[in-house]
Write a protein that holds these residues in place. Structure first.
Motif, short mmCIF file in Angstrom:
data_model
loop_
_atom_site.label_atom_id
_atom_site.label_comp_id
_atom_site.label_asym_id
_atom_site.label_seq_id
_atom_site.Cartn_x
_atom_site.Cartn_y
_atom_site.Cartn_z
N ARG A 84 47.61 10.27 63.44
CA ARG A 84 46.01 11.19 62.84
C ARG A 84 47.17 12.68 63.49
NH1 ARG A 84 42.11 14.61 65.47
NH2 ARG A 84 41.12 15.87 63.70
N PHE A 85 47.92 13.60 63.29
CA PHE A 85 48.38 14.68 63.34
C PHE A 85 47.02 16.10 63.64
CE2 PHE A 85 51.32 11.27 61.91
CZ PHE A 85 52.77 11.58 62.88
N TYR A 86 47.83 17.22 64.12
CA TYR A 86 46.86 17.63 63.62
C TYR A 86 47.15 19.67 64.63
CZ TYR A 86 45.43 17.62 69.40
OH TYR A 86 46.12 17.79 71.00
N MET A 87 47.03 20.75 64.45
CA MET A 87 47.20 21.66 64.68
C MET A 87 46.44 22.07 64.87
SD MET A 87 48.80 24.57 61.64
CE MET A 87 47.46 25.17 62.95
N THR A 88 45.63 23.71 66.14
CA THR A 88 44.28 23.39 66.31
C THR A 88 44.98 25.04 66.70
OG1 THR A 88 42.64 23.77 67.31
CG2 THR A 88 44.22 22.84 68.77
N THR A 89 43.68 25.94 66.86
CA THR A 89 43.82 27.63 67.13
C THR A 89 42.49 28.10 67.39
OG1 THR A 89 45.20 29.76 66.77
CG2 THR A 89 45.31 29.15 65.16
N GLY A 90 42.20 28.54 68.31
CA GLY A 90 40.72 28.87 68.59
C GLY A 90 40.33 27.98 68.07
#
Length: 305
Positions: A84-90
């Motif tokens: 599982r790949f992800y990007m997160t901000t705030g």
């Protein structure tokens, strides 16, 4: 969504890296299980290794991935899963690959136990309001994962895209795969969480889940409701779950569930005793009042690392 993904790719190519982290965690469990229908005791075991990797750009955007390797007493369930790949901000997260799924990630779906069900192995997970007799239409009477869910070992992971957003006590979740879409929301207030999730497949199969749960005095309780339809077979089910800390080491828990189609009633009782150091003794019994009319017991040791 397509433009957003292209923008994300550009961020990867141009942003500098400020921090990186790789961690390994997991658990092991081993013991025995018993089925009244089979009239047999068998060994039960699982070893899970989980790898979490993340890095943060100079702009404060986190990119990461998760992969598991898992082995059970059944060799067919051994191996690495899809990542599982992800990007997160705030409070915003975009994930791809072996996604969580809106129903699978909904609060109060599972029991707050080491197995997420009853006993050492879950005992069939009859406490799940979405685990109904309509799931048997999939060809496996134990195929409670009729909905999109993160796959922990081997082949079978659903490749998709999901978006999650949280702000204060509010959580929103949506996903899309080649065969389904899902939407969900939850809200936490005063120690309670209400949640709803819905998934619809291209063949018109559907899963609806709703729940409310939280602290009630010294106990944790949750009431959940599910409606499912698979291959034209419909069912609705409610489940009441609760857990109570008898002492700092001993936790007892149980559930009762009732379905309007086929499975009728089921209930279970279990206990967990903490030995310290991430080690506990787990045990529980589940009774199903349906055509199978089965009693399942599982017990043994659990250790996390």
């Amino acid at each position: 969504m397509k433009n957003f993904i292209l923008a994300t790719t550009a961020l990867v190519a141009t942003a500098g890296v400020a921090a990186a982290d790789v961690s390994i965690s997991g658990y092991g469990r081993f013991g025995v299980s018993y089925s009244d229908n089979a009239d047999d005791w068998t060994t039960a075991s699982r070893l899970r290794l989980q790898f979490d990797m993340s890095t943060e750009t100079d702009g404060g955007i986190t990119f990461g991935a998760r992969q598991r390797f898992q082995t059970e007493e059944n060799a067919a369930n051994a191996g690495g899963n899809g990542a599982r790949f992800y990007m997160t901000t705030g409070g915003f997260t975009l994930a791809m690959g072996n996604i969580l799924g809106v129903v699978e990630a909904a609060p109060n779906l599972y029991m707050p136990t080491k197995s997420a069900g009853v006993g050492l192995e879950g005992n069939g997970f009859h406490s799940l309001a979405t685990n109904t007799s309509s799931n048997a239409a999939l060809g496996d009477p134990n195929a409670y994962f009729g909905w999109t869910a993160y796959s922990s070992a081997g082949a079978g992971a659903t490749d998709g895209v999901e978006v999650l957003y949280s702000m204060g006590g509010l959580g929103l979740h949506a996903h899309s795969t080649d065969t389904s879409y899902g939407i969900g929301a939850n809200y936490e207030f005063s120690g309670y969480t209400v949640a709803a999730a819905y998934e619809e497949f291209d063949n018109d199969d559907t899963v609806l889940f709703a729940s409310v749960g939280g602290k009630l005095g010294a106990a944790n309780v949750a009431l959940a409701y599910g409606e499912t339809e698979f291959d034209g077979v419909s069912a609705s089910k409610w489940s009441l779950k609760g857990a109570y800390d008898v002492s700092t080491a001993l936790n007892v828990y149980g559930f009762v569930a009732s379905e309007d189609n086929g499975a009728n009633e089921s209930y279970g009782l279990g206990a967990s005793y903490d030995l310290g150091g991430g080690v506990s003794l787990e045990g529980g019994i589940t009774q199903t009042d349906d055509n199978s009319d089965d009693t399942v017991v599982s017990m043994g040791a659990f250790f996390s690392f």
